[in-house]
Design an enzyme around this catalytic site. Structure first.
Site, mmCIF file in Angstrom:
data_model
loop_
_atom_site.group_PDB
_atom_site.id
_atom_site.type_symbol
_atom_site.label_atom_id
_atom_site.label_comp_id
_atom_site.label_asym_id
_atom_site.label_seq_id
_atom_site.Cartn_x
_atom_site.Cartn_y
_atom_site.Cartn_z
ATOM 1 N N ASP A 8 52.256 10.931 36.498
ATOM 2 C CA ASP A 8 51.854 9.652 37.060
ATOM 3 C C ASP A 8 50.730 9.167 36.134
ATOM 4 O O ASP A 8 50.171 9.960 35.372
ATOM 5 C CB ASP A 8 51.340 9.911 38.491
ATOM 6 C CG ASP A 8 50.701 8.696 39.108
ATOM 7 O OD1 ASP A 8 51.346 7.640 39.124
ATOM 8 O OD2 ASP A 8 49.546 8.795 39.571
ATOM 9 N N LEU A 9 50.400 7.899 36.163
ATOM 10 C CA LEU A 9 49.371 7.397 35.230
ATOM 11 C C LEU A 9 48.007 7.281 35.914
ATOM 12 O O LEU A 9 47.077 8.042 35.614
ATOM 13 C CB LEU A 9 49.819 6.038 34.666
ATOM 14 C CG LEU A 9 48.868 5.393 33.663
ATOM 15 C CD1 LEU A 9 48.689 6.240 32.415
ATOM 16 C CD2 LEU A 9 49.388 4.008 33.255
ATOM 17 N N ASP A 10 47.925 6.338 36.848
ATOM 18 C CA ASP A 10 46.638 6.072 37.493
ATOM 19 C C ASP A 10 46.229 7.257 38.372
ATOM 20 O O ASP A 10 46.941 7.610 39.298
ATOM 21 C CB ASP A 10 46.758 4.789 38.324
ATOM 22 C CG ASP A 10 45.491 4.496 39.104
ATOM 23 O OD1 ASP A 10 44.412 4.917 38.665
ATOM 24 O OD2 ASP A 10 45.591 3.858 40.156
ATOM 25 N N THR A 16 42.324 4.255 36.523
ATOM 26 C CA THR A 16 42.386 2.793 36.555
ATOM 27 C C THR A 16 42.191 2.261 37.978
ATOM 28 O O THR A 16 42.086 1.058 38.166
ATOM 29 C CB THR A 16 43.728 2.285 35.969
ATOM 30 O OG1 THR A 16 44.762 3.173 36.367
ATOM 31 C CG2 THR A 16 43.679 2.206 34.467
ATOM 32 N N LYS A 44 46.472 3.687 46.372
ATOM 33 C CA LYS A 44 46.864 4.598 45.289
ATOM 34 C C LYS A 44 48.370 4.802 45.242
ATOM 35 O O LYS A 44 48.975 5.200 46.244
ATOM 36 C CB LYS A 44 46.214 5.969 45.497
ATOM 37 C CG LYS A 44 44.834 6.077 44.926
ATOM 38 C CD LYS A 44 44.426 7.536 44.983
ATOM 39 C CE LYS A 44 43.036 7.763 44.471
ATOM 40 N NZ LYS A 44 42.637 9.159 44.681
ATOM 41 N N SER A 113 55.241 6.046 36.570
ATOM 42 C CA SER A 113 54.163 5.260 37.180
ATOM 43 C C SER A 113 54.703 4.044 37.913
ATOM 44 O O SER A 113 55.710 3.472 37.506
ATOM 45 C CB SER A 113 53.196 4.807 36.078
ATOM 46 O OG SER A 113 52.306 3.820 36.547
ATOM 47 N N ALA A 114 53.998 3.630 38.960
ATOM 48 C CA ALA A 114 54.386 2.420 39.692
ATOM 49 C C ALA A 114 53.898 1.166 38.974
ATOM 50 O O ALA A 114 54.312 0.054 39.289
ATOM 51 C CB ALA A 114 53.781 2.465 41.096
ATOM 52 N N LYS A 144 57.503 4.604 45.342
ATOM 53 C CA LYS A 144 57.219 5.926 45.889
ATOM 54 C C LYS A 144 56.868 5.720 47.364
ATOM 55 O O LYS A 144 56.213 4.725 47.672
ATOM 56 C CB LYS A 144 56.003 6.553 45.168
ATOM 57 C CG LYS A 144 56.192 6.709 43.654
ATOM 58 C CD LYS A 144 54.865 7.014 42.967
ATOM 59 C CE LYS A 144 55.019 6.965 41.455
ATOM 60 N NZ LYS A 144 53.769 7.177 40.717
ATOM 61 N N GLU A 168 50.934 14.327 40.171
ATOM 62 C CA GLU A 168 50.661 13.128 40.986
ATOM 63 C C GLU A 168 49.324 13.229 41.719
ATOM 64 O O GLU A 168 48.961 14.301 42.193
ATOM 65 C CB GLU A 168 51.748 13.004 42.061
ATOM 66 C CG GLU A 168 52.742 11.908 41.846
ATOM 67 C CD GLU A 168 52.201 10.494 41.974
ATOM 68 O OE1 GLU A 168 51.062 10.287 42.447
ATOM 69 O OE2 GLU A 168 52.925 9.576 41.589
ATOM 70 N N ASP A 169 48.627 12.111 41.833
ATOM 71 C CA ASP A 169 47.365 12.115 42.589
ATOM 72 C C ASP A 169 47.527 11.505 43.979
ATOM 73 O O ASP A 169 46.607 11.576 44.794
ATOM 74 C CB ASP A 169 46.283 11.331 41.832
ATOM 75 C CG ASP A 169 46.571 9.841 41.822
ATOM 76 O OD1 ASP A 169 47.721 9.468 41.504
ATOM 77 O OD2 ASP A 169 45.668 9.058 42.147
#
Ligand code: B16
Ligand code: MG
Length: 217
Positions: A8-10, A16, A44, A113-114, A144, A168-169
């Site tokens: 995942d990115l953020d 971010t 998130k 990522s979303a 998600k 994933e966070d």
């Protein structure tokens, strides 16, 4: 046998969330209300339009679909402005070392990522060349906890979900990874990511050996 890692990115590679918060807050304030950092946590991993719906509900504000599209575009313009000054110094601790290790071990690397701004962010922080596959909000139709984003990632990487770890966070992201049949590692606090196969605070002090050992437990 783990053949790929999907990130995942953020909240996993960069933080971010603080820029999303600033931009959404500016929008809320323009509409005459405010929201807290605790409420921001609920955004998130949630898509842009779903985030807007949540924020408007917190402020008790009702808008038409056309108005909502304009509000989301306005927020995104501010957000894009904020991320335009990002540099590699914002990569979270341990991430670069981990990506380099995956490369040296020939483990494939994917993004799930979303965000529709994922590519811009990866380019700003200099990580674009590490990724063998990039799936973001521009390729997905379902948010998600639907597993679509990760399943598209696994297909693009040529691996089965059972051969890949998702990092994933967000609880919704973990739910998505599990629904897709992936190994799911939570990044953050155990209490927020209980469903994961394992939770780590971040990549600092964790290498591939240590992470795969957590899955064997
Ligand atoms: P955008 P991730 C998500 O990124 C963020 O966590 C979430 O807060 C945001 O609303 C979503 O991307 C959409 O972002 O407005 O840039 O398309 O955690 O899935 O990497
Ligand atoms: Mg995230």
């Amino acid at each position: 046998m783990i053949k790929a890692c999907i990130f995942d990115l953020d909240g996993v590679i960069v933080d971010t969330a603080k820029y999303h918060f600033q931009a959404w807050r500016r929008l809320a304030q323009e509409l005459g209300f405010d929201f807290t950092e605790t409420e921001n946590e609920k955004l998130k991993g949630v898509s842009r339009m779903q985030s807007l719906d949540l924020i408007l509900s917190w402020g008790g504000v009702v808008k038409t679909a056309k108005e909502k599209a304009a509000l989301a575009a306005k927020k995104n313009d501010w957000y894009v402005q904020l991320i335009s000054t990002m540099t590699p110094s914002e990569i979270l601790e341990g991430v670069l070392e981990f990506l380099n290790e995956l490369r040296s071990k020939r483990v494939k690397i994917g993004l799930g990522s979303a965000s529709k701004n994922a590519l811009t962010i990866l380019e700003k922080i200099g990580l674009r060349p590490y990724f063998d596959a990039l799936i973001d909000g521009n390729q997905t139709t379902k948010s998600k906890p639907d597993p679509e984003v990760f399943l598209l990632g696994a297909t693009a990487l040529g691996v089965a979900p059972s051969e890949a770890i998702v990092f994933e966070d967000a609880a919704k992201g973990i739910e998505a990874a599990l629904a897709g049949g992936f190994w799911a590692i939570g990044i953050g606090a155990q209490k927020d990511l209980k469903e994961s196969h394992a939770v780590i605070p971040g990549f600092k002090n964790y290498d591939f050996e240590k992470i795969t050992a957590l899955l064997r437990r």
